[in-house]
Design a protein around this motif. Structure first.
Motif, PDB file in Angstrom:
ATOM      1  N   ASP A 107      -9.348 -24.522  -5.524  1.00  0.00           N
ATOM      2  CA  ASP A 107      -8.828 -23.204  -5.914  1.00  0.00           C
ATOM      3  C   ASP A 107      -8.328 -22.407  -4.718  1.00  0.00           C
ATOM      4  OD1 ASP A 107      -9.112 -23.445  -8.633  1.00  0.00           O
ATOM      5  OD2 ASP A 107     -11.125 -22.586  -8.684  1.00  0.00           O
ATOM      6  N   SER A 108      -9.016 -22.507  -3.597  1.00  0.00           N
ATOM      7  CA  SER A 108      -8.604 -21.763  -2.401  1.00  0.00           C
ATOM      8  C   SER A 108      -7.242 -22.245  -1.911  1.00  0.00           C
ATOM      9  CB  SER A 108      -9.637 -21.928  -1.286  1.00  0.00           C
ATOM     10  OG  SER A 108     -10.906 -21.486  -1.703  1.00  0.00           O
ATOM     11  N   LEU A 109      -7.058 -23.553  -1.915  1.00  0.00           N
ATOM     12  CA  LEU A 109      -5.771 -24.116  -1.490  1.00  0.00           C
ATOM     13  C   LEU A 109      -4.669 -23.742  -2.471  1.00  0.00           C
ATOM     14  CD1 LEU A 109      -4.021 -25.916   0.305  1.00  0.00           C
ATOM     15  CD2 LEU A 109      -4.819 -27.895  -1.009  1.00  0.00           C
ATOM     16  N   LEU A 112       5.386 -14.934  -8.546  1.00  0.00           N
ATOM     17  CA  LEU A 112       4.023 -15.455  -8.628  1.00  0.00           C
ATOM     18  C   LEU A 112       3.137 -14.965  -7.486  1.00  0.00           C
ATOM     19  CD1 LEU A 112       4.871 -19.145  -9.632  1.00  0.00           C
ATOM     20  CD2 LEU A 112       4.558 -17.158 -11.101  1.00  0.00           C
ATOM     21  N   GLY A 113       3.692 -14.883  -6.293  1.00  0.00           N
ATOM     22  CA  GLY A 113       2.914 -14.420  -5.143  1.00  0.00           C
ATOM     23  C   GLY A 113       2.474 -12.974  -5.303  1.00  0.00           C
ATOM     24  N   SER A 114       3.387 -12.128  -5.754  1.00  0.00           N
ATOM     25  CA  SER A 114       3.081 -10.712  -5.946  1.00  0.00           C
ATOM     26  C   SER A 114       1.992 -10.526  -6.993  1.00  0.00           C
ATOM     27  CB  SER A 114       4.349  -9.962  -6.372  1.00  0.00           C
ATOM     28  OG  SER A 114       4.064  -8.625  -6.706  1.00  0.00           O
ATOM     29  N   ALA A 115       2.092 -11.251  -8.105  1.00  0.00           N
ATOM     30  CA  ALA A 115       1.101 -11.129  -9.178  1.00  0.00           C
ATOM     31  C   ALA A 115      -0.286 -11.540  -8.689  1.00  0.00           C
ATOM     32  CB  ALA A 115       1.520 -11.993 -10.369  1.00  0.00           C
ATOM     33  N   GLY A 116      -0.371 -12.661  -7.981  1.00  0.00           N
ATOM     34  CA  GLY A 116      -1.660 -13.132  -7.485  1.00  0.00           C
ATOM     35  C   GLY A 116      -2.301 -12.176  -6.501  1.00  0.00           C
ATOM     36  N   VAL A 165       0.275 -20.677  -3.831  1.00  0.00           N
ATOM     37  CA  VAL A 165       1.044 -19.929  -4.834  1.00  0.00           C
ATOM     38  C   VAL A 165       1.307 -18.502  -4.381  1.00  0.00           C
ATOM     39  CG1 VAL A 165       1.103 -19.136  -7.227  1.00  0.00           C
ATOM     40  CG2 VAL A 165       0.151 -21.369  -6.698  1.00  0.00           C
ATOM     41  N   THR A 166       0.313 -17.844  -3.789  1.00  0.00           N
ATOM     42  CA  THR A 166       0.533 -16.464  -3.339  1.00  0.00           C
ATOM     43  C   THR A 166       1.350 -16.411  -2.053  1.00  0.00           C
ATOM     44  OG1 THR A 166      -1.615 -16.469  -2.193  1.00  0.00           O
ATOM     45  CG2 THR A 166      -1.550 -15.544  -4.422  1.00  0.00           C
ATOM     46  N   GLY A 167       1.492 -17.564  -1.381  1.00  0.00           N
ATOM     47  CA  GLY A 167       2.305 -17.603  -0.165  1.00  0.00           C
ATOM     48  C   GLY A 167       3.782 -17.764  -0.435  1.00  0.00           C
ATOM     49  N   VAL A 168       4.130 -17.923  -1.720  1.00  0.00           N
ATOM     50  CA  VAL A 168       5.537 -18.128  -2.079  1.00  0.00           C
ATOM     51  C   VAL A 168       6.306 -16.817  -2.013  1.00  0.00           C
ATOM     52  CG1 VAL A 168       7.108 -18.737  -3.955  1.00  0.00           C
ATOM     53  CG2 VAL A 168       5.076 -20.128  -3.538  1.00  0.00           C
TER      54      VAL A 168
END
Length: 404
Positions: free
Chosen positions: A42-44, A139-143, A49-52
């Protein structure tokens, strides 16, 4: 043939932490299986995903993955508090009623105190924002928004305030404990649903520890993966209250100001201090209603905390005492008597010790600047830096002497 996908999402190249392309020759290839073994899947997944960022590559930073493992631990601890502490000794009837099968109604929402209305309003705003971002493939912003809400609002503020409702020792009543349990479970359940696409394993595990309604007949399994999204109908937005949010933000500002003052004056961590709060109208009513929360969060002495109307005789008396004055928004003020914050003798010794240390540093730096060898031979930028440091040290020394 039939198209296998309706949407194909293209992201940037996953690179090494320094931004270079991964290469076996360079020896900077990150082994995903090794990373999962060390930090968890999950950490990876969450880090990637949030790094996109649209149009940019993704640097895979191990420090970020480690920080997101801490986030998973934080989430686990939040769930542990809810299940092991807040829900301890709750009867079966209430436990069954706590299961979340839809959003909180306007009637129930309006019956709750300010902190509960605040956290629900912030959660519902989060649901709308995350839904909108995911639909737009942000996706990054939402996470990141889910992370900030769970850590900064739910864990740091509401869970702490809930302790004044759940425990009799903090002034809680059975009625307060009941609605605190309702809100704790509702917010955590909703947040797990939002976070599930990013951290599917830990959220699924935690969700099964929370009170849950029975699954519908159409569900193949009772799983978070098959549970409804918090906002199923865009035409029926979840209830929010801007006034509750702005009012509670004033309470947060008051709490932070008192905490900052404690830090600035080096008040011992466990020491409780006195305070006089000045406010008027609805803000005064709010502070009085949540005084036990302020006492807990700002570490105040409950026997020496008062709330008075702006312009009253008591407010003028508070201003006349030698105090730290904190001026906040909407006319809210706080006076923290210095006598209760510090031990004068202990503070004098601390200041004298600090003054001696600064004196030695000033003497040493002044000697360098007097030396012709340093001034004439050293680079000009280095000399200017030394002069600036000397001025800063002298200013600090002057303030300490004024304090003495």
């Amino acid at each position: 043939g039939k198209s296998p996908f309706n949407v194909v999402y293209l992201h940037g190249l996953v690179r090494a932490a320094d931004g270079t392309k991964m290469s076996k020759t360079k020896g900077n290839v990150v082994d995903p299986l090794g990373t999962v073994a060390e930090f968890g899947a999950d950490s990876l997944r969450y880090s990637l995903v949030t790094g996109v960022t649209p149009g940019q590559d993704i640097p895979l930073n191990m420090e970020k993955i480690a920080a997101n493992r801490q986030f998973a631990n934080k989430l686990w601890n939040c769930c542990k508090f809810v299940t092991d502490s807040a829900l301890k000794d709750v009867d079966e009837e209430e436990m069954a009623a706590l299961g979340v099968d839809g959003s909180i109604s306007a009637e129930e929402y309006n019956s709750l105190p300010l902190p509960e209305r605040y956290i629900i309003s912030k959660c519902h705003t989060l649901v709308a924002d995350v839904t909108k971002d995911i639909e737009k493939y942000q996706l990054g912003s939402a996470g990141s928004k889910i992370y900030e809400f769970l850590w900064d609002q739910y864990a740091d503020w509401y869970i702490e305030i809930s302790k004044t409702r759940l425990y009799e020792g903090n002034g809680g009543t059975p009625e307060e404990a009941k609605y605190a349990r309702r809100v704790l479970v509702y917010i955590l359940d909703t947040s797990l649903r939002l976070l599930h696409p990013y951290m599917p394993f830990v959220t699924e595990q935690l969700w099964h520890h929370l009170p849950r309604k029975s699954p519908s007949e159409s569900q193949a399994a009772h799983s978070l993966m098959l549970a409804n999204w918090p906002q199923m109908n865009d035409d029926e937005p979840l209830i929010t209250d801007d006034n509750a949010v702005s009012t509670f933000e004033c309470f947060q500002a008051l709490t932070r100001s008192i905490r900052n003052a404690r830090a600035e004056y080096n008040v011992e961590q466990g020491k409780k201090i006195s305070a006089t709060i000045i406010a008027s109208g609805a803000l005064k009513d709010m502070i009085e209603a949540e005084l036990k929360s302020l006492v807990l969060l700002a570490k105040l002495d409950p026997e020496q905390v008062s709330v008075y109307d702006s312009g009253s005789d008591e407010a003028k008396e508070a201003a006349a005492v030698e105090s730290v004055q904190l001026v906040l928004q909407d006319g809210v003020e706080a006076y923290l008597p210095l006598a209760g914050m510090i031990d004068p003798e202990k503070e004098r010794k601390r200041l004298e010790k600090k003054s001696q240390k600064l004196g030695k540093e000033i003497e040493k730096l002044s000697g360098r600047l007097i030396s012709k060898g340093f001034v004439e031979k050293a680079p000009e930028a280095l000399v200017e830096k030394a002069r600036a440091e000397l001025k800063e040290l002298e200013d600090q020394a002057a303030k300490i002497q004024a304090g003495l």
